[in-house]
Enzyme design. Sequence first.
Site, PDB file in Angstrom:
ATOM      1  CE1 TYR A  32      -4.370   0.621  -0.350  1.00  6.12           C
ATOM      2  CE2 TYR A  32      -3.777   2.538   0.934  1.00  6.12           C
ATOM      3  CZ  TYR A  32      -4.656   1.872   0.125  1.00  6.12           C
ATOM      4  OH  TYR A  32      -5.843   2.479  -0.244  1.00  6.12           O
ATOM      5  CG  LEU A  33       4.297   0.311  -2.168  1.00 11.30           C
ATOM      6  CD1 LEU A  33       5.153   0.019  -3.401  1.00 11.30           C
ATOM      7  CD2 LEU A  33       5.069   0.013  -0.898  1.00 11.30           C
ATOM      8  CG  HIS A  37       6.172   2.529   1.309  1.00 15.36           C
ATOM      9  ND1 HIS A  37       4.850   2.871   1.452  1.00 15.36           N
ATOM     10  CD2 HIS A  37       6.445   1.662   2.316  1.00 15.36           C
ATOM     11  CE1 HIS A  37       4.345   2.215   2.484  1.00 15.36           C
ATOM     12  NE2 HIS A  37       5.276   1.486   3.032  1.00 15.36           N
ATOM     13  CG  ASP A 150       7.495   2.522  11.208  1.00 20.64           C
ATOM     14  OD1 ASP A 150       6.451   2.384  11.835  1.00 20.64           O
ATOM     15  OD2 ASP A 150       7.528   2.806   9.997  1.00 20.64           O
ATOM     16  CB  SER A 185       0.841   6.130   7.899  1.00 23.25           C
ATOM     17  OG  SER A 185       0.359   4.870   8.318  1.00 23.25           O
ATOM     18  NE  ARG A 187      -1.954  -0.078  10.991  1.00 24.73           N
ATOM     19  CZ  ARG A 187      -0.785  -0.701  11.171  1.00 24.73           C
ATOM     20  NH1 ARG A 187       0.344  -0.025  11.138  1.00 24.73           N
ATOM     21  NH2 ARG A 187      -0.739  -2.011  11.386  1.00 24.73           N
TER      22      ARG A 187
HETATM   23  P1  AMP Z   1       5.486  -0.421   6.150  1.00 23.49           P
HETATM   24  O1  AMP Z   1       5.027  -0.772   4.780  1.00 23.49           O
HETATM   25  O2  AMP Z   1       4.535   0.443   6.910  1.00 23.49           O
HETATM   26  O3  AMP Z   1       5.957  -1.619   6.924  1.00 23.49           O
HETATM   27  O4  AMP Z   1       6.776   0.482   5.965  1.00 23.49           O
HETATM   28  C1  AMP Z   1       7.877   0.033   5.209  1.00 23.49           C
HETATM   29  C2  AMP Z   1       9.020   0.974   5.432  1.00 23.49           C
HETATM   30  O5  AMP Z   1       8.634   2.289   5.012  1.00 23.49           O
HETATM   31  C3  AMP Z   1       9.438   1.079   6.914  1.00 23.49           C
HETATM   32  O6  AMP Z   1      10.856   1.131   6.981  1.00 23.49           O
HETATM   33  C4  AMP Z   1       8.828   2.385   7.335  1.00 23.49           C
HETATM   34  O7  AMP Z   1       9.533   3.020   8.385  1.00 23.49           O
HETATM   35  C5  AMP Z   1       8.944   3.201   6.055  1.00 23.49           C
HETATM   36  N1  AMP Z   1       7.983   4.311   6.068  1.00 23.49           N
HETATM   37  C6  AMP Z   1       6.657   4.235   6.313  1.00 23.49           C
HETATM   38  N2  AMP Z   1       6.103   5.469   6.302  1.00 23.49           N
HETATM   39  C7  AMP Z   1       7.110   6.336   6.060  1.00 23.49           C
HETATM   40  C8  AMP Z   1       7.199   7.760   5.924  1.00 23.49           C
HETATM   41  N3  AMP Z   1       6.129   8.530   6.050  1.00 23.49           N
HETATM   42  N4  AMP Z   1       8.401   8.305   5.664  1.00 23.49           N
HETATM   43  C9  AMP Z   1       9.510   7.526   5.533  1.00 23.49           C
HETATM   44  N5  AMP Z   1       9.498   6.185   5.647  1.00 23.49           N
HETATM   45  C10 AMP Z   1       8.325   5.593   5.911  1.00 23.49           C
END
Ligand code: AMP
Length: 281
Positions: A32-33, A37, A150, A185, A187
């Site tokens: 859900y990029l 990401h 995170d 995010s 979410r």
């Molecule tokens: P996720 O798909 O939520 O597990 O996130 C995958 C990676 O993207 C993790 O390393 C997160 O910390 C990073 N990430 C998520 N949201 C952001 C953001 N707003 N800015 C930078 N990195 C992010």
Amino acid sequence: MNIVTNPKKLQEIASQLNDDRIRIGFVPTMGYLHEGHRALLKEARKNNDIVIMSIFVNPLQFGPKEDLNSYPRDLEHDKQVAIDEGVDYLFHPSVEDMYPSPMSVKIKVQRRTERLCGQSRPGHFDGVATVLTKLFHLVQPTNVYFGKKDAQQLAVVQGLIEDFHFPINLVAVNTVREEDGLAKSSRNVRLSEIERKEAGILYKSLANARVELIKGKKDIKDIILQVKDEIETNSSGKVDYIEILTYPDLEEVKERTGSIIVAGAVHFSHARLIDNIIFEL
Ligand code: AMP
């Protein structure tokens, strides 16, 4: 772009790349990029020969009452983002591919997890560390990219890489935000229109706490109360935690020098949002 679902196949590809001294940049995600990401992928693209991204919603890191089944997914959109950002291999295994039988061994994270999300999500970081151990053995990357959004995860991954001697360089990428400061995010789509308008208060209140600390305010409990109050007065969100700790060890601040994290988690009706600011005192 190549799409790989079979772990063994991915490992064979990665082994060959390593034999050929090709630098692999790895970006693990749950899909859900969004722009956050993309920032990781851009960073990976800059400094590696090959970029591998994984999309895997890892059941091991979700608690029984958490949003595993309702976690947002859109593989077609994600494939397009991956192509746009120059990903070479997209690894998208099924749960059965990753966990064909119950795990005989799991990783238990023992430090940096007593506070923040570790406290409100017991077992979460064990699940994260376990899947990352598997992914690191499959992808054998030169560089791996994680977001500072995170921050506790980043601290745990740093410990994992050091403790288990993974020959991997960890790269931390700054948080990408919306105009009102809300961290991007997956979410966020689950916020109602009104909640979305309110949600910027999380970052704003953390930023105010940072200013108070930099100005020399000593009473950390009071700053935390102020942040909670600011969030709950200006939104319908319910604060899960607000904490001010050392970073990356995530311990109580005793000496007012070094790296500090101001972090918070807030429950809205269908989304729990987290954010943080890391800075030097
Ligand atoms: P996720 O798909 O939520 O597990 O996130 C995958 C990676 O993207 C993790 O390393 C997160 O910390 C990073 N990430 C998520 N949201 C952001 C953001 N707003 N800015 C930078 N990195 C992010």
